[in-house]
Design a protein around this motif. Structure first.
Motif, PDB file in Angstrom:
ATOM      1  N   TRP A 152      41.072  61.342 141.311  1.00 27.83           N
ATOM      2  CA  TRP A 152      41.250  62.658 140.709  1.00 27.83           C
ATOM      3  C   TRP A 152      40.296  62.803 139.532  1.00 27.83           C
ATOM      4  O   TRP A 152      39.711  61.809 139.081  1.00 27.83           O
ATOM      5  CB  TRP A 152      42.702  62.912 140.300  1.00 27.83           C
ATOM      6  CG  TRP A 152      43.301  62.025 139.245  1.00 27.83           C
ATOM      7  CD1 TRP A 152      43.690  60.724 139.389  1.00 27.83           C
ATOM      8  CD2 TRP A 152      43.608  62.383 137.888  1.00 27.83           C
ATOM      9  NE1 TRP A 152      44.209  60.241 138.214  1.00 27.83           N
ATOM     10  CE2 TRP A 152      44.181  61.236 137.280  1.00 27.83           C
ATOM     11  CE3 TRP A 152      43.472  63.546 137.139  1.00 27.83           C
ATOM     12  CZ2 TRP A 152      44.606  61.233 135.941  1.00 27.83           C
ATOM     13  CZ3 TRP A 152      43.883  63.545 135.812  1.00 27.83           C
ATOM     14  CH2 TRP A 152      44.446  62.400 135.235  1.00 27.83           C
ATOM     15  N   VAL A 188      40.829  69.424 145.901  1.00 26.38           N
ATOM     16  CA  VAL A 188      41.460  70.709 145.635  1.00 26.38           C
ATOM     17  C   VAL A 188      41.813  70.785 144.154  1.00 26.38           C
ATOM     18  O   VAL A 188      42.215  69.793 143.540  1.00 26.38           O
ATOM     19  CB  VAL A 188      42.721  70.911 146.507  1.00 26.38           C
ATOM     20  CG1 VAL A 188      43.779  69.864 146.210  1.00 26.38           C
ATOM     21  CG2 VAL A 188      43.293  72.312 146.329  1.00 26.38           C
ATOM     22  N   ILE A 190      44.148  71.707 141.146  1.00 31.29           N
ATOM     23  CA  ILE A 190      45.593  71.879 140.980  1.00 31.29           C
ATOM     24  C   ILE A 190      45.939  72.447 139.604  1.00 31.29           C
ATOM     25  O   ILE A 190      47.099  72.766 139.340  1.00 31.29           O
ATOM     26  CB  ILE A 190      46.349  70.558 141.204  1.00 31.29           C
ATOM     27  CG1 ILE A 190      45.932  69.503 140.171  1.00 31.29           C
ATOM     28  CG2 ILE A 190      46.152  70.052 142.628  1.00 31.29           C
ATOM     29  CD1 ILE A 190      46.811  68.270 140.160  1.00 31.29           C
ATOM     30  N   VAL A 198      42.628  65.270 148.099  1.00 29.67           N
ATOM     31  CA  VAL A 198      43.772  65.645 148.933  1.00 29.67           C
ATOM     32  C   VAL A 198      44.423  64.417 149.572  1.00 29.67           C
ATOM     33  O   VAL A 198      45.656  64.311 149.626  1.00 29.67           O
ATOM     34  CB  VAL A 198      43.339  66.652 150.027  1.00 29.67           C
ATOM     35  CG1 VAL A 198      44.530  67.036 150.904  1.00 29.67           C
ATOM     36  CG2 VAL A 198      42.721  67.888 149.402  1.00 29.67           C
ATOM     37  N   VAL A 224      50.952  70.626 138.730  1.00 33.73           N
ATOM     38  CA  VAL A 224      50.221  71.641 139.482  1.00 33.73           C
ATOM     39  C   VAL A 224      50.593  73.013 138.921  1.00 33.73           C
ATOM     40  O   VAL A 224      51.765  73.385 138.909  1.00 33.73           O
ATOM     41  CB  VAL A 224      50.566  71.593 140.986  1.00 33.73           C
ATOM     42  CG1 VAL A 224      49.717  72.600 141.760  1.00 33.73           C
ATOM     43  CG2 VAL A 224      50.382  70.192 141.540  1.00 33.73           C
ATOM     44  N   TYR A 228      47.713  77.432 141.493  1.00 32.09           N
ATOM     45  CA  TYR A 228      47.047  76.607 142.494  1.00 32.09           C
ATOM     46  C   TYR A 228      48.000  75.977 143.506  1.00 32.09           C
ATOM     47  O   TYR A 228      47.546  75.243 144.395  1.00 32.09           O
ATOM     48  CB  TYR A 228      46.257  75.491 141.804  1.00 32.09           C
ATOM     49  CG  TYR A 228      45.225  75.989 140.832  1.00 32.09           C
ATOM     50  CD1 TYR A 228      43.996  76.468 141.268  1.00 32.09           C
ATOM     51  CD2 TYR A 228      45.480  76.016 139.460  1.00 32.09           C
ATOM     52  CE1 TYR A 228      43.048  76.938 140.381  1.00 32.09           C
ATOM     53  CE2 TYR A 228      44.538  76.490 138.559  1.00 32.09           C
ATOM     54  CZ  TYR A 228      43.330  76.952 139.023  1.00 32.09           C
ATOM     55  OH  TYR A 228      42.388  77.419 138.144  1.00 32.09           O
ATOM     56  N   THR A 229      49.303  76.250 143.410  1.00 33.53           N
ATOM     57  CA  THR A 229      50.249  75.578 144.317  1.00 33.53           C
ATOM     58  C   THR A 229      50.010  75.952 145.778  1.00 33.53           C
ATOM     59  O   THR A 229      50.064  75.097 146.660  1.00 33.53           O
ATOM     60  CB  THR A 229      51.704  75.897 143.928  1.00 33.53           C
ATOM     61  OG1 THR A 229      51.868  77.318 143.811  1.00 33.53           O
ATOM     62  CG2 THR A 229      52.074  75.249 142.608  1.00 33.53           C
ATOM     63  N   LEU A 232      46.975  74.191 147.115  1.00 29.95           N
ATOM     64  CA  LEU A 232      47.265  72.779 147.354  1.00 29.95           C
ATOM     65  C   LEU A 232      48.032  72.594 148.654  1.00 29.95           C
ATOM     66  O   LEU A 232      47.691  71.728 149.474  1.00 29.95           O
ATOM     67  CB  LEU A 232      48.062  72.200 146.190  1.00 29.95           C
ATOM     68  CG  LEU A 232      48.603  70.766 146.403  1.00 29.95           C
ATOM     69  CD1 LEU A 232      47.457  69.785 146.592  1.00 29.95           C
ATOM     70  CD2 LEU A 232      49.494  70.358 145.236  1.00 29.95           C
TER      71      LEU A 232
END
Length: 242
Positions: A152, A188, A190, A198, A224, A228-229, A232
């Motif tokens: 991340w 992605v 978040i 991911v 998150v 952006y949920t 995701l």
């Protein structure tokens, strides 16, 4: 959609960004406070949509948009306190023209039109060349890092911190710019300040305020943002179906 917001008034930019935060399928990738910066940002970030003021110091919004070749222009929505520029706005093929103060219903209508226009484009803008490795400075030496090892990434001012298991490395590139270059099938966003691979997401838990918490395969917990949920969940679905 990736959105750029341009206005010389910080309060006006914040107002548009706050409205866009309600749109689950829109992400603000940058801001600019003048026409020259807007041209640079459009060339660099390749946004799908730009909200841009007209009356700005030095280079106005109309001239800024006109500097880009038509085939390289994002969808344009002008925002202005004056109505006399409407004809000129549509001469540079703007999608819409919003008058300040912005009415919420009118803004929603404009956003809906932008989404329709974006989906109708035969060739939507793609990300710039996607990196497979990063070069980072570690002390006095430079180290090459394979992107496949990155779990991340978080923002750190004008830098991005890469998390590789227990290791952290500092990349000299702002997160918003890096986000535009990463493979969307692998990474992605978040949160405004966080991007995650991911394949490293092991759990996702909804929270009462429409935010969520995820846990990575190494146990790292990350928040998150509600903005952006949906993106995701869609990324996780697509990853599982691949």
């Amino acid at each position: 959609m990736r959105v750029l917001v341009v206005d010389d008034e910080p309060l006006a930019r914040r107002g548009i960004i706050a409205r866009l935060a309600r749109e689950e399928d829109m992400t603000v990738v940058g801001e600019a406070a003048d026409g020259a910066s807007a041209v640079s940002a459009m060339n660099e970030l390749k946004p799908d949509l730009v909200f841009i003021d007209i009356a700005m110091p030095a280079l106005d919004g109309l001239s800024a948009v006109a500097m880009l070749p038509w085939e390289h222009r994002p969808i344009v929505i002008f925002v202005s306190a004056f109505d006399q520029f409407a004809i000129q706005a549509f001469q540079v093929r703007a999608l819409d023209y919003l008058l300040k103060p912005i009415d919420d219903d009118r803004f929603s209508e404009s956003v809906a039109r932008a989404k329709e226009a974006w989906l109708a484009r035969p060739h939507r803008s793609t990300t710039p060349s996607q990196p497979s490795r990063f070069t980072v400075r570690v002390g006095a030496r430079e180290e090459v890092v394979d992107i496949a090892h990155v779990d991340w990434i978080e923002a750190d001012g004008d830098y991005a911190t890469l998390h590789l298991g227990p290791r952290t490395l500092l990349l000299r590139e702002p997160l918003h710019k890096l986000a535009s270059r990463l493979d969307p099938d692998q990474f992605v966003r978040i949160h405004r300040s966080t991007i995650v691979r991911v394949s490293r997401v092991a759990q996702i838990q909804a929270l009462t305020n429409r935010d969520a918490m995820i846990r990575l395969t190494d146990g790292t917990a990350l928040r998150v943002s509600r903005t952006y949920t949906q993106a995701l969940r869609q990324a996780l679905f697509q990853f599982g179906a691949s």
